[in-house]
Every structure is written in structure tokens, then in C-alpha cells.
Design a protein around this motif. Structure first.
Motif, PDB file in Angstrom:
ATOM      1  N   ASP A 184      -0.181  18.022  12.136  1.00  0.00           N
ATOM      2  CA  ASP A 184       0.781  18.668  12.618  1.00  0.00           C
ATOM      3  C   ASP A 184       1.667  18.165  13.607  1.00  0.00           C
ATOM      4  OD1 ASP A 184      -0.273  21.431  11.297  1.00  0.00           O
ATOM      5  OD2 ASP A 184      -1.712  21.173  12.545  1.00  0.00           O
ATOM      6  N   SER A 185       0.923  17.284  14.478  1.00  0.00           N
ATOM      7  CA  SER A 185       2.004  16.523  15.272  1.00  0.00           C
ATOM      8  C   SER A 185       2.919  15.671  14.903  1.00  0.00           C
ATOM      9  CB  SER A 185       1.154  15.836  16.362  1.00  0.00           C
ATOM     10  OG  SER A 185       0.041  16.768  16.966  1.00  0.00           O
ATOM     11  N   LYS A 186       2.781  15.078  13.646  1.00  0.00           N
ATOM     12  CA  LYS A 186       3.533  13.927  12.917  1.00  0.00           C
ATOM     13  C   LYS A 186       5.073  14.647  12.950  1.00  0.00           C
ATOM     14  CE  LYS A 186       3.576  11.203   9.055  1.00  0.00           C
ATOM     15  NZ  LYS A 186       3.198  10.710   7.639  1.00  0.00           N
ATOM     16  N   ARG A 187       5.105  15.938  12.756  1.00  0.00           N
ATOM     17  CA  ARG A 187       6.523  16.275  12.593  1.00  0.00           C
ATOM     18  C   ARG A 187       7.395  16.199  13.938  1.00  0.00           C
ATOM     19  NH1 ARG A 187       6.270  21.117  15.175  1.00  0.00           N
ATOM     20  NH2 ARG A 187       4.385  22.052  15.387  1.00  0.00           N
ATOM     21  N   ASN A 188       6.741  16.375  15.125  1.00  0.00           N
ATOM     22  CA  ASN A 188       7.551  16.035  16.101  1.00  0.00           C
ATOM     23  C   ASN A 188       7.344  14.847  16.858  1.00  0.00           C
ATOM     24  OD1 ASN A 188       5.021  16.240  17.355  1.00  0.00           O
ATOM     25  ND2 ASN A 188       5.363  18.286  18.307  1.00  0.00           N
ATOM     26  N   GLU A 189       6.844  13.858  16.176  1.00  0.00           N
ATOM     27  CA  GLU A 189       6.588  12.338  16.566  1.00  0.00           C
ATOM     28  C   GLU A 189       5.756  12.287  17.789  1.00  0.00           C
ATOM     29  OE1 GLU A 189      10.790  11.159  17.467  1.00  0.00           O
ATOM     30  OE2 GLU A 189      11.130  10.712  15.490  1.00  0.00           O
ATOM     31  N   PHE A 190       4.629  12.934  17.589  1.00  0.00           N
ATOM     32  CA  PHE A 190       3.334  12.947  18.255  1.00  0.00           C
ATOM     33  C   PHE A 190       3.700  12.771  19.796  1.00  0.00           C
ATOM     34  CE2 PHE A 190       2.647  10.440  14.679  1.00  0.00           C
ATOM     35  CZ  PHE A 190       1.730  11.119  13.900  1.00  0.00           C
ATOM     36  N   LYS A 191       4.714  13.980  20.123  1.00  0.00           N
ATOM     37  CA  LYS A 191       5.026  13.952  21.543  1.00  0.00           C
ATOM     38  C   LYS A 191       3.937  14.547  22.583  1.00  0.00           C
ATOM     39  CE  LYS A 191       9.926  14.582  20.691  1.00  0.00           C
ATOM     40  NZ  LYS A 191      11.315  15.623  20.776  1.00  0.00           N
TER      41      LYS A 191
ATOM     42  N   SER B 213      -2.891  23.490  20.309  1.00  0.00           N
ATOM     43  CA  SER B 213      -2.543  23.101  19.033  1.00  0.00           C
ATOM     44  C   SER B 213      -1.240  22.754  18.572  1.00  0.00           C
ATOM     45  CB  SER B 213      -2.911  24.492  18.162  1.00  0.00           C
ATOM     46  OG  SER B 213      -2.265  24.255  16.845  1.00  0.00           O
ATOM     47  N   SER B 214      -0.892  21.650  17.964  1.00  0.00           N
ATOM     48  CA  SER B 214       0.392  21.372  17.561  1.00  0.00           C
ATOM     49  C   SER B 214       1.051  21.866  16.271  1.00  0.00           C
ATOM     50  CB  SER B 214       0.505  19.903  17.629  1.00  0.00           C
ATOM     51  OG  SER B 214      -0.272  19.462  16.568  1.00  0.00           O
ATOM     52  N   GLU B 215       0.198  23.096  15.858  1.00  0.00           N
ATOM     53  CA  GLU B 215       0.841  23.701  14.827  1.00  0.00           C
ATOM     54  C   GLU B 215       2.263  24.643  15.118  1.00  0.00           C
ATOM     55  OE1 GLU B 215      -2.814  24.936  11.779  1.00  0.00           O
ATOM     56  OE2 GLU B 215      -2.573  26.038  13.955  1.00  0.00           O
ATOM     57  N   VAL B 216       2.880  24.947  14.308  1.00  0.00           N
ATOM     58  CA  VAL B 216       4.232  25.850  14.641  1.00  0.00           C
ATOM     59  C   VAL B 216       3.790  27.004  15.217  1.00  0.00           C
ATOM     60  CG1 VAL B 216       6.235  26.823  13.712  1.00  0.00           C
ATOM     61  CG2 VAL B 216       5.462  24.463  12.809  1.00  0.00           C
ATOM     62  N   ARG B 217       3.007  27.455  14.739  1.00  0.00           N
ATOM     63  CA  ARG B 217       2.576  28.944  15.378  1.00  0.00           C
ATOM     64  C   ARG B 217       1.254  28.803  16.065  1.00  0.00           C
ATOM     65  NH1 ARG B 217       3.714  32.893  10.014  1.00  0.00           N
ATOM     66  NH2 ARG B 217       6.125  32.364   9.555  1.00  0.00           N
TER      67      ARG B 217
ATOM     68  N   ILE C  23      -8.003  14.846  12.906  1.00  0.00           N
ATOM     69  CA  ILE C  23      -7.023  14.314  12.002  1.00  0.00           C
ATOM     70  C   ILE C  23      -7.648  14.678  10.404  1.00  0.00           C
ATOM     71  CG2 ILE C  23      -7.921  11.917  12.235  1.00  0.00           C
ATOM     72  CD1 ILE C  23      -5.274  10.892  11.841  1.00  0.00           C
ATOM     73  N   GLY C  24      -6.857  14.503   9.587  1.00  0.00           N
ATOM     74  CA  GLY C  24      -6.842  14.481   8.208  1.00  0.00           C
ATOM     75  C   GLY C  24      -7.272  15.913   7.393  1.00  0.00           C
ATOM     76  N   ALA C  25      -7.182  17.224   8.255  1.00  0.00           N
ATOM     77  CA  ALA C  25      -7.455  18.388   7.573  1.00  0.00           C
ATOM     78  C   ALA C  25      -6.240  18.981   6.730  1.00  0.00           C
ATOM     79  CB  ALA C  25      -7.978  19.405   8.545  1.00  0.00           C
TER      80      ALA C  25
END
Length: 290
Positions: free
Chosen positions: A272-279, A235-239, A23-25
Motif C-alpha cells: 500500500d505504501s508504494k502509491r505514496n513513495e514510502f513516505k 496502516s498505509s491503506e487508504v482507509r 510485504i507481498g499480500a
């Protein structure tokens, strides 16, 4: 390569309920309190990153004097104290290095000498650990201007000293197999593997893969870091690469769990996970306690 060690008996084991989250990066708006925490897991936040560069407008190497370089202004001593008071199962670690960029250049591991770097690192990190009420450190250097033996000796001495003084209770490493990175971490593991509690292997640092490919890579790294507690990761990054939940990550984890090999799960990253509500966080923790 199989490396064997006389390791300490850990409170953790294969098929543990250990969940870890960087977290935080990448976000200035992420709060620890936003991340869902299942009270039945052992939950580690890993703050990313602290590096041994000056914190001025033009950062420069400091030979082991670490400063905070995480993006989120919300990851503060007060926030950490609040989350630990609310959840007795939460511990906090600080990650060192990372794929951090300063002045459009990568932050390198570049000690002037082993002794001076270790002395500076122990002093600066002890201050930071006490200020933020941290429990452990994570080693995530990915760029080097030193040979593997120097890296091993610097990091190995740092971990053992912080543990001996009671400053930290656990340490982890975050390697991936690209040649230079792996060679540095294997040198560290060969000499100081007994002092390292968890291996946060970056399975997402690879091209997208299938469930069998993921399991095969996991088994390979479990052999490489023989005796270590290896965590599965995505990774929860889009790519993001590797294997993600929608493509079978938890299917692979189920197979590893069935073989009593799963040392836990970690995710890059809460930002990155924040955008999909940490699913992914919710599903991973539910899987671990099932």
C-alpha cells in the motif's frame, strides 16, 4: 489482565531501533528492493502470507503443510538473497495465516490433532525457511476452528522447535483485541510467551483514534502482554484505521519513547505504501534513529 513470564534477555529492548514491514499480500508488483532501508535501523521484512492449505486451484486445508500464498511474484529466493547481501541490517520473516481468503472463504486454523499439525508444520516450514533464507516467523492467524489451548500448544511447540533447531532466530505474534483473536493469542502468550520476541499488535484494526487514545491502548496491550516487546503500528491503506502519521502517529510514538516503552514500529504494508513513495517508511525509520 496482566500475565507475567520469565523471559529470555533479548538483544532488543524498549526504545529499540527495530522497524518491521509486511510485504507481498496485496500486490503482484512489489519488490523488496523498492522499499527504502535506513542502514541504522534493525529492518525486518515480513512476507505475507504462508498458510497450511494446498497450492492448487481449489486450495484446501493440509493440517500444517504450509505453502506460499503471497501475491507478489517478485518476492523470490533470489530477491531475498540480493537484498540481504546489500543490507547487513535486514532480516526476513514469514507470516503465517493472516486474513487470507481461499475460494471466497477465510483460511482457518483447523488442526486435525496437535501432534500431526506440529510435525507437518515443522517439516514444511523448515523447507520453506531454508529455500528463502528466512530468519524468523510471524504468527498472524485471525480465523479459528480450534480452541485457544489447541492453538497455543500447536504454535508454541512449533516456535520452540524451530528455535531449538536453529532454523529461526526470532518469532513474533500479530494479535488484536476482538475477543476470539485475543483469547487465542493470550493462551499462547500465557504458556509460551518466553519464546516470543515481538508483539506486532494491530493498532490499525480499530476505528480512527486520537493520540491519547492510541497511547492508552498501547499501555493496555503492554500490560496484557506483560514483559513483551510491543511495537507501535499504522496502516498505509487508504482507509486504514487506528492512528496514521498525518493525525499524530509519531507524536504518540514520541510520548511512548519518552516513557521508554516503544519497542519499535511496524507498517502494514509496503504494497500500500508504494502509491505514496514510502513516505511513512522513511519517516518511521528516521524517527527510530533520531
Amino acid at each position: 489482565m496482566i500475565l507475567l513470564h520469565s523471559r529470555n534477555v533479548s538483544e532488543y529492548s524498549a526504545n529499540s531501533k527495530l522497524f518491521r514491514e509486511y510485504i507481498g499480500a496485496e500486490s503482484d508488483s512489489i519488490n523488496l528492493s523498492e522499499v527504502p532501508i535506513n542502514p541504522d535501523v534493525e529492518f525486518h521484512f515480513i512476507i505475507a502470507f504462508a498458510i497450511d492449505y494446498s497450492s492448487s486451484k481449489n486450495p484446501s486445508p493440509t493440517n500444517g503443510k504450509f505453502n506460499a500464498f503471497w501475491a507478489s511474484s517478485h518476492v523470490t529466493p533470489e530477491e531475498i538473497s540480493s537484498i540481504k547481501d546489500k543490507y547487513s541490517n535486514v532480516k526476513i520473516a514469514i507470516s503465517l495465516g493472516g486474513d487470507t481468503t481461499t475460494r471466497n472463504e477465510k483460511a482457518f486454523f483447523a488442526p486435525k490433532s496437535i501432534d500431526s499439525w506440529v510435525q507437518n508444520a515443522i517439516s514444511s516450514l523448515t523447507t520453506m525457511i531454508k529455500l528463502y533464507s528466512l530468519d524468523g516467523i510471524d504468527i498472524d492467524y485471525e480465523h479459528f476452528k480450534s480452541d485457544p489451548d489447541t492453538f497455543a500448544e500447536c504454535i508454541g511447540r512449533l516456535i520452540t522447535s524451530l528455535k531449538k533447531s536453529g532454523t529461526i532466530s526470532f518469532a513474533s505474534i500479530a494479535p488484536y483485541d476482538d475477543g476470539e483473536v485475543q483469547s487465542h493469542y493470550l493462551a499462547l502468550w500465557e504458556k509460551y510467551g518466553h519464546a516470543i520476541d515481538f508483539v506486532n499488535f494491530q493498532f490499525y484494526a480499530y476505528d480512527k483514534m486520537s493520540v491519547p487514545e492510541f497511547v492508552k491502548l498501547f499501555d493496555k496491550q503492554a500490560s496484557t502482554y506483560g514483559g513483551g516487546q510491543i511495537l507501535a503500528s499504522f496502516s498505509s491503506e487508504v482507509r486504514g484505521g487506528g492512528l496514521v502519521p498525518q493525525d499524530g502517529f509519531f507524536e504518540a510514538c514520541k510520548e511512548l519513547k519518552g516513557k521508554e516503552k516503544l519497542g519499535g514500529i511496524f507498517i502494514w504494508s509496503a504494497d500500500d505504501s508504494k502509491r505514496n513513495e514510502f513516505k511513512g517508511e522513511v519517516e518511521a525509520q528516521k524517527f527510530l534513529v533520531a
